[in-house]
Design an enzyme around this catalytic site. Structure first.
Site, PDB file in Angstrom:
ATOM      1  N   ASP A   1      19.817  75.471  26.484  1.00  0.00           N
ATOM      2  CA  ASP A   1      19.791  76.868  26.036  1.00  0.00           C
ATOM      3  C   ASP A   1      18.358  77.354  25.854  1.00  0.00           C
ATOM      4  O   ASP A   1      17.999  78.458  26.293  1.00  0.00           O
ATOM      5  CB  ASP A   1      20.542  77.020  24.704  1.00  0.00           C
ATOM      6  CG  ASP A   1      22.035  76.781  24.823  1.00  0.00           C
ATOM      7  OD1 ASP A   1      22.570  76.859  25.953  1.00  0.00           O
ATOM      8  OD2 ASP A   1      22.667  76.513  23.787  1.00  0.00           O
TER       9      ASP A   1
ATOM     10  N   TYR B   1      23.418  71.656  13.741  1.00  0.00           N
ATOM     11  CA  TYR B   1      22.689  70.809  12.802  1.00  0.00           C
ATOM     12  C   TYR B   1      23.545  70.500  11.575  1.00  0.00           C
ATOM     13  O   TYR B   1      23.517  69.387  11.047  1.00  0.00           O
ATOM     14  CB  TYR B   1      21.371  71.469  12.393  1.00  0.00           C
ATOM     15  CG  TYR B   1      20.484  71.820  13.567  1.00  0.00           C
ATOM     16  CD1 TYR B   1      20.231  70.882  14.563  1.00  0.00           C
ATOM     17  CD2 TYR B   1      19.896  73.072  13.694  1.00  0.00           C
ATOM     18  CE1 TYR B   1      19.427  71.185  15.653  1.00  0.00           C
ATOM     19  CE2 TYR B   1      19.087  73.389  14.774  1.00  0.00           C
ATOM     20  CZ  TYR B   1      18.864  72.446  15.752  1.00  0.00           C
ATOM     21  OH  TYR B   1      18.075  72.759  16.824  1.00  0.00           O
TER      22      TYR B   1
END
Length: 269
Positions: A229, A121
């Site tokens: 994930d 991010y």
């Protein structure tokens, strides 16, 4: 709890949590091959955000409308806060009470991959904002995002606090403390399951909606890796929840007695 324990009980006879701690990190024989396979699968997915080219996203972001910029940035802020919690929570809440080598190893791996997501991010924000700190510094000012993070964190906090009281040697209340600890552990694992399987996917859908319009496609590619994930993490929490009930009749009772609260947890999510 000592770092190196000398247990007489076989690791194949222990419960996943709240049993004698892990002594030898051994994987020649494991009680839960499913967890070991999940760990191997996750390690095979190793990636770094810098591998993804997000340079075109800078141009795309400049061409977004103001409301599109608001949606994109707010979604990122929410993802950042959720992974800020999830990057540390499994290690703090579950790792100290893990009793099997494969569970211990998985929790370490799980938390590590969440930190990759957090770095992702930052990689995205650095690319599109001249001053990324403005995004991070104002994040906790948004009530809706803060409430979402707090709702997750409280279940982990309850489990950590319950562990503290469970560790206190109080003869009259030791059984009560242990049962409360099991309840808080079960609820925290359910909260993690809801986070991995629902909360994250809401934000992923938002990210992919931009890519469907041929905008912010670098971000969408990163989110694709993150979603892969999280799907693995969801599988692990599902396996652990199912086997906690099979291992220990207390967890089965807890699941039955707290059914309304458990349903509310998922409905709230």
């Amino acid at each position: 709890m000592p770092i190196l324990q000398k247990n007489k009980k076989s690791h194949l006879e222990k419960n996943m949590f709240l049993d004698e701690g892990v002594d030898i990190a051994r994987y020649d024989q494991v009680k839960y091959p499913q967890i070991e396979k999940i760990t191997d699968k996750q390690l095979g997915f190793f990636w770094r955000p810098e591998e993804v080219d997000v340079s075109k996203d800078k141009k795309d972001f400049g061409e977004l409308t103001e409301h599109e910029k608001h949606i994109f940035t707010s979604n990122l802020k929410r993802q950042i806060l959720l992974d800020s919690v999830q990057g540390r929570a499994p290690n703090l809440a579950f790792l100290p009470i893990a009793s099997l080598p494969e569970i211990e190893n998985w929790i370490e791996t799980w938390s590590f991959f969440e930190t990759i997501h957090s770095r992702s991010y930052t990689h995205i924000i650095r690319n599109i904002y001249p001053n990324p700190s403005e995004v991070f510094d104002t994040m906790l000012d948004i009530k809706e995002i803060l409430d979402c993070g707090s709702d997750i964190a409280r279940y982990y906090d309850d489990n950590i606090i319950a562990r503290y009281y469970d560790d206190l040697i109080i003869d009259n209340n030791s059984a009560t403390n242990r049962l409360q600890h099991k309840r808080s552990l079960y609820m925290a694992m359910l909260s993690a399951n809801a986070l991995e399987g629902i909360r994250f996917y809401v934000s992923f859908a938002c990210s992919w909606a931009f890519a469907e319009l041929k905008k912010m496609e670098g971000n969408a590619k990163i989110i694709k890796f993150i979603a892969r994930d999280e799907n693995t993490h969801l599988a692990s929490t599902t396996v652990m929840l199912r086997n906690m009930i099979k291992e220990d009749k207390d967890f089965a009772k807890i699941a039955k007695q707290n059914e309304d609260q458990i349903i509310k947890l998922f409905v709230d999510v």
